[in-house]
Design an enzyme around this catalytic site. Structure first.
Site, mmCIF file in Angstrom:
data_model
loop_
_atom_site.group_PDB
_atom_site.id
_atom_site.type_symbol
_atom_site.label_atom_id
_atom_site.label_comp_id
_atom_site.label_asym_id
_atom_site.label_seq_id
_atom_site.Cartn_x
_atom_site.Cartn_y
_atom_site.Cartn_z
ATOM 1 N N LEU A 166 -9.860 -26.140 19.594
ATOM 2 C CA LEU A 166 -8.575 -25.754 20.174
ATOM 3 C C LEU A 166 -7.826 -26.959 20.709
ATOM 4 C CD1 LEU A 166 -6.604 -23.535 20.914
ATOM 5 C CD2 LEU A 166 -7.919 -23.139 23.009
ATOM 6 N N ASP B 236 -17.327 -37.098 31.245
ATOM 7 C CA ASP B 236 -17.870 -35.759 31.426
ATOM 8 C C ASP B 236 -17.231 -35.103 32.643
ATOM 9 O OD1 ASP B 236 -20.019 -33.745 32.465
ATOM 10 O OD2 ASP B 236 -20.703 -34.267 30.454
ATOM 11 N N LEU B 237 -17.126 -33.778 32.628
ATOM 12 C CA LEU B 237 -16.596 -33.057 33.789
ATOM 13 C C LEU B 237 -17.475 -33.244 35.027
ATOM 14 C CD1 LEU B 237 -15.525 -29.686 32.126
ATOM 15 C CD2 LEU B 237 -13.995 -31.444 33.050
ATOM 16 N N GLY C 115 -15.435 -27.371 27.998
ATOM 17 C CA GLY C 115 -16.599 -26.558 28.291
ATOM 18 C C GLY C 115 -17.256 -26.083 27.008
ATOM 19 N N SER D 193 -17.985 -23.328 24.344
ATOM 20 C CA SER D 193 -17.145 -22.215 23.897
ATOM 21 C C SER D 193 -17.925 -21.118 23.187
ATOM 22 C CB SER D 193 -16.033 -22.727 22.976
ATOM 23 O OG SER D 193 -16.580 -23.355 21.835
ATOM 24 N N ASN E 248 -11.451 -13.484 25.977
ATOM 25 C CA ASN E 248 -11.622 -12.039 25.849
ATOM 26 C C ASN E 248 -13.047 -11.607 26.183
ATOM 27 O OD1 ASN E 248 -13.071 -11.358 22.932
ATOM 28 N ND2 ASN E 248 -11.958 -13.279 22.876
ATOM 29 N N TYR F 5 -21.552 -17.094 28.656
ATOM 30 C CA TYR F 5 -20.242 -17.713 28.420
ATOM 31 C C TYR F 5 -19.129 -16.866 29.028
ATOM 32 C CZ TYR F 5 -15.957 -18.734 25.869
ATOM 33 O OH TYR F 5 -14.655 -19.002 25.545
ATOM 34 N N LYS G 264 -16.395 -17.507 32.343
ATOM 35 C CA LYS G 264 -14.942 -17.356 32.356
ATOM 36 C C LYS G 264 -14.492 -16.414 33.468
ATOM 37 C CE LYS G 264 -14.224 -20.209 29.000
ATOM 38 N NZ LYS G 264 -13.538 -21.502 29.246
#
Length: 272
Positions: free
Chosen positions: A16, A52-53, A74, A76, A113, A141, A145
């Site tokens: 993405l 890295d985060l 992250g 996915s 979603n 996952y 979210k």
């Protein structure tokens, strides 16, 4: 709000992120690209940060001076809880802390979603799934979210950081499954939605579904349209070929019965 000029795009090396770093500059954004993986084909004029985060110093430096953040980084897909915890939960917390420390007041969070994955999919004349449907995550996952949405709500109330959480369906050049006909978002519509989320005059925490205006749509797009999003694409042009190859969805199949599709099986079935 005025269009932000400089946007930090986390997860810029992902599927993405790669699509958006090619499309968002046409809306006038100067991108600052952040990913743990190297980015070799960055758009001209963009800044690239490979970190890295978990590196809070590098993250704070990346955030400094930007007008807004698009947080796509992250894991996915489903993974172990420990990996999801580090990348998606702790990583998102680190990002929000960096934004708070540096005074950034707009974040677009790539939710999913799969926060409501165990919601039964609409069939026949069933109404579209509303944005207020109770959350029913289908995986670690999806659970991460849900955490990200709640973290965004907390930082909006405590620190005045406005977030639009986009519950993305599947953003690819073309859908690859019959399920995806209902949740697909074309890359071009994705850029339109993210641009609207970056610029809409909203405050606090706003949650919207993200997809194109598909004939087989499962969820209510009106909250996204309220941001100024006008989707232009429809997956129906891909339907005949996918149905001929894979058949129609079977309500008796656990991978077809719920919004989250194959994520609702144990273990999740790939591809989705």
């Amino acid at each position: 709000m005025p269009a932000p000029r400089t946007v930090l795009l986390t997860g810029a090396a992902g599927i993405l992120g790669t699509l958006m770093r090619g499309l968002l500059p046409s809306y006038g954004y100067e991108l600052r690209l952040f990913d743990v993986a190297p980015i070799k084909d960055a758009p001209e004029g963009s800044t690239v940060i490979t970190a890295d985060l978990a590196d809070r110093d590098a993250l704070r430096e990346a955030v400094r001076g930007v007008d807004a953040i698009m947080h796509l980084a992250g894991i996915s897909l489903e993974s172990t809880f420990d990996k999801i915890l580090r990348a998606n939960i702790e990583g998102t917390y680190n990002l929000y802390e960096a934004a708070r420390e540096e005074g950034v007041r707009r974040i677009v969070f790539a939710s999913s979603n799969h926060t409501v994955g165990f919601t039964p999919r609409p069939q026949g004349d069933d109404p579209l799934i509303p944005i207020g449907t109770p959350r029913r995550p289908d995986t670690y996952y999806g659970l991460s979210k849900c955490f990200g949405e709640d973290l965004a709500s907390l930082y909006a109330d405590l620190h005045g950081i406005d977030t639009v959480s986009v519950r993305i369906g599947s953003c690819f050049p073309a859908p690859t499954s019959v399920r995806m006909l209902s949740v697909w978002m074309s890359p071009e519509d994705g850029a339109r939605l993210f641009h609207a989320a970056l610029t809409a005059p909203v405050t606090g925490h706003t949650v919207v579904y993200g997809s194109s205006a598909n004939t087989r749509l499962w969820w209510d797009l009106s909250p996204a349209r309220a941001l100024g999003y006008e989707p232009r694409d429809d997956s129906e042009k891909f339907a005949a070929a996918l149905i001929a190859e894979q058949g129609e969805l079977d309500p008796a199949n656990p991978a077809h019965a719920n919004l989250g599709g194959p994520f609702c099986t144990d273990p999740p079935i790939w591809p989705y």
